[in-house]
Design a protein around this motif. Structure first.
Motif, short mmCIF file in Angstrom:
data_model
loop_
_atom_site.label_atom_id
_atom_site.label_comp_id
_atom_site.label_asym_id
_atom_site.label_seq_id
_atom_site.Cartn_x
_atom_site.Cartn_y
_atom_site.Cartn_z
N THR B 71 78.54 17.67 38.93
CA THR B 71 78.36 18.86 38.10
C THR B 71 77.46 19.88 38.79
OG1 THR B 71 78.44 17.34 36.24
CG2 THR B 71 77.78 19.59 35.76
N LEU B 72 76.34 19.41 39.33
CA LEU B 72 75.41 20.33 39.99
C LEU B 72 76.03 20.93 41.24
CD1 LEU B 72 71.95 18.55 39.59
CD2 LEU B 72 72.77 20.61 38.44
N ALA B 73 76.86 20.13 41.94
CA ALA B 73 77.51 20.66 43.15
C ALA B 73 78.44 21.81 42.78
CB ALA B 73 78.27 19.55 43.87
N LEU B 74 79.23 21.62 41.69
CA LEU B 74 80.14 22.69 41.25
C LEU B 74 79.35 23.92 40.81
CD1 LEU B 74 82.85 20.79 39.17
CD2 LEU B 74 83.16 21.97 41.33
N ILE B 75 78.25 23.67 40.07
CA ILE B 75 77.44 24.78 39.58
C ILE B 75 76.79 25.51 40.76
CG2 ILE B 75 75.36 25.38 38.28
CD1 ILE B 75 76.17 23.14 36.34
N ALA B 76 76.31 24.73 41.73
CA ALA B 76 75.66 25.34 42.89
C ALA B 76 76.64 26.20 43.66
CB ALA B 76 75.07 24.26 43.79
N LEU B 77 77.93 25.86 43.59
CA LEU B 77 78.93 26.65 44.30
C LEU B 77 79.12 28.01 43.60
CD1 LEU B 77 80.82 26.50 46.67
CD2 LEU B 77 82.60 25.66 45.13
N HIS B 78 79.55 27.98 42.35
CA HIS B 78 79.77 29.25 41.68
C HIS B 78 79.60 29.10 40.17
CE1 HIS B 78 80.94 33.20 40.73
NE2 HIS B 78 81.57 33.46 41.84
N GLY B 79 78.50 28.55 39.71
CA GLY B 79 78.23 28.50 38.27
C GLY B 79 79.31 27.79 37.48
N ARG B 80 79.97 28.54 36.60
CA ARG B 80 80.95 27.92 35.70
C ARG B 80 82.33 27.81 36.34
NH1 ARG B 80 81.11 31.05 30.28
NH2 ARG B 80 82.42 29.29 29.73
N ILE B 81 82.37 27.36 37.58
CA ILE B 81 83.67 27.27 38.26
C ILE B 81 84.56 26.23 37.57
CG2 ILE B 81 83.05 25.52 40.00
CD1 ILE B 81 84.40 27.42 42.06
N PHE B 82 83.95 25.24 36.92
CA PHE B 82 84.74 24.26 36.14
C PHE B 82 85.51 24.98 35.03
CE2 PHE B 82 85.14 21.63 32.35
CZ PHE B 82 85.76 20.48 32.86
N CYS B 83 84.82 25.89 34.32
CA CYS B 83 85.47 26.61 33.21
C CYS B 83 86.61 27.46 33.73
CB CYS B 83 84.47 27.53 32.51
SG CYS B 83 83.05 26.67 31.85
N GLY B 84 86.42 28.10 34.88
CA GLY B 84 87.39 29.05 35.37
C GLY B 84 88.60 28.41 36.05
N TRP B 85 88.43 27.21 36.59
CA TRP B 85 89.51 26.66 37.42
C TRP B 85 89.92 25.24 37.08
CZ3 TRP B 85 92.18 29.98 40.24
CH2 TRP B 85 91.56 31.20 40.53
#
Lengths: 203, 259
Positions: B71-85
């Motif tokens: 989770t932190l790795a995804l967030i560190a990349l671009h915040g809510r990238i999970f929500c967007g993609w």
């Protein structure tokens, strides 16, 4: 300045999930037979994240007796695992899962915990004489034949007698029962669960 | 690259994530879905699913580590990238008509939503969000299809939840202020290293803000709004002056570039 849209969103966030969630969690639910090593029911509902991984593990490495509870078992139960002997018997004791327990090993939430094979008791069977072929005059002792537990089902004059204190709740007899509808139901009565106490978990 | 192309890519990424865990399940390499995935003895557990339990649990605290790390790795990349993609509900943001969202107040609404949900869960001792979590519902429907235990009622329940989110609450409210999954990521997103930067070519035409599914006022480049950015890249695709692009920046730095 707060617009009406923003206010609407904040009220939704403040009320919708807590209200909907707590309402749903308080709806009545049925008692079901849990997999081996389940913690006691209240804690189980808290710890289980309804991920279904134990059901997967059971179908790929075990006999496939586990299935997720549906909405008919109660909304708060949805997605939590239950033992359904109509799919297959549970072989956590006397069978392929003895000493392995794929369901327990797959669970990372702490809702299912390791339990020694001799401690496993999922529940006990409940017998309806009115549906039993042996009682209705037929010749049938299939339940006593498939039962792996010494002394749990003893035939007397061609009729099975059930000793629920010995029964481990594996459900083999329910699975094998040829009567339609089944004369046997697996109930959580007498189940052995982990309890949370001062010294940690105990059985 | 137009918005329709982005929609196709998003459909592919959502499908690819689902296909990956279906393949892992079928091959027996790993079991589970979004809520919990166990690769051998390495469990990945949804951080929000874990947070909803009161603190009395002594065991199983190490299981959060891998889930938290991903989770932190995804967030560190671009915040809510999970929500967007990755999120199947977040995909719905792509279908929004313009001018639906309202970018202001998202972070406040998220904080209220996450806090109230967690507090009620702790009081009841019950993970209330897991009951209505749309991501979990998708995950469970796929898991029970794989094990052959899917019943009509769980499909109906899933449809009900999706209908409530899309038709009653409306998806721009859900993704932009209510969903605790989005809230958790948005509140941690100051850690991100990729941010949408506005260059001097910007003419403040507001086309980006009108196209943003959450209605973020990107041209103003306010820091608070960037916390709830889902990295959908719609603004970048639609900017007629090519003034917007994702660029590296140091975590925790202010996104304020201009007033």
């Amino acid at each position: 300045m707060t617009t009406r849209r923003e206010l609407f969103r904040m009220v939704l966030g403040l009320l919708f999930i807590p209200l909907a969630g707590s309402f749903l969690s308080m709806l009545p639910s049925r008692r079901v037979v849990r997999p081996p090593g389940a913690v006691d029911e209240k804690l189980f509902l808290e710890l289980c994240t309804r991920c279904g991984i134990c059901v997967d593990a059971c179908s790929s490495e075990g006999r496939g007796t586990l299935e997720p509870c549906g909405i008919l078992d109660g909304v708060s139960m949805m997605g939590t695992p239950k033992v359904n002997p109509l799919r297959a018997p549970c072989e956590a004791r006397y069978g392929i899962c003895e000493g392995r327990l794929p369901c327990v090993k797959s669970c990372a939430t702490g809702a299912l915990r390791w339990i020694e094979p001799e401690e496993i008791k999922l529940g006990s069977v409940s017998w309806s004489p009115g549906r039993c072929i042996a009682v209705l005059g037929g010749e049938c002792l299939v339940c006593a034949e498939v039962c792996p537990v010494p002394g749990a089902i003893t035939p007397r004059n061609g009729i099975p007698v059930f000793h629920s204190n010995r029964c481990v709740g594996c459900g083999r007899c329910v699975y094998a029962c040829p009567a339609d509808p089944k004369a046997l139901i697996l109930m959580p009565e007498g189940e052995r669960r982990h309890h949370w106490g001062r010294a940690g978990f105990s059985r | 690259m137009g918005s329709s192309r982005l929609l196709k890519i998003n459909l592919l990424t959502v499908a690819a994530v689902i296909a990956t865990y279906v393949a892992l399940n079928l091959s027996g390499v790993a079991l589970g879905g979004y809520c919990l995935l166990s690769l051998g003895n390495m469990p990945f557990i949804c951080p929000l699913g874990f947070l909803q339990r009161p603190s009395i649990v002594e065991a199983a605290t190490h299981v959060i580590l891998i889930g938290l790390a991903i989770t932190l790795a995804l967030i560190a990349l671009h915040g809510r990238i999970f929500c967007g993609w990755i999120c199947p509900i977040g995909l719905g943001l792509r279908f929004l008509k313009h001018d639906k969202g309202n970018g202001r107040g998202i972070i406040l609404a998220f904080s209220i939503s996450l806090a109230s949900m967690l507090i009620v869960s702790w009081i009841l001792g019950f993970p209330i969000f897991c009951l209505i979590c749309p991501v979990g519902i998708v995950s469970r429907i796929i898991a029970s299809t794989l094990t052959g235990s899917l019943d009509l009622w769980s499909i109906l329940w899933g449809i009900t939840i999706f209908a409530v989110i899309t038709l009653v609450l409306r998806i721009h409210n859900w993704c932009g202020g209510v969903c605790p999954l989005g809230a958790l990521q948005a509140l941690l997103s100051p850690l991100k290293i990729l941010r949408i930067k506005v260059s001097s070519r910007c003419t403040r035409c507001r086309i980006c803000a009108r196209n943003c599914p959450l209605g973020l006022e990107i041209h103003k480049d306010r820091e608070v709004d960037h916390m709830s950015c889902t990295a959908c890249m719609k603004c970048v695709a639609e900017c007629p002056f090519k003034a917007l692009k994702p660029a590296l920046s140091s975590p925790l730095s202010s996104t304020r570039l201009r007033n």
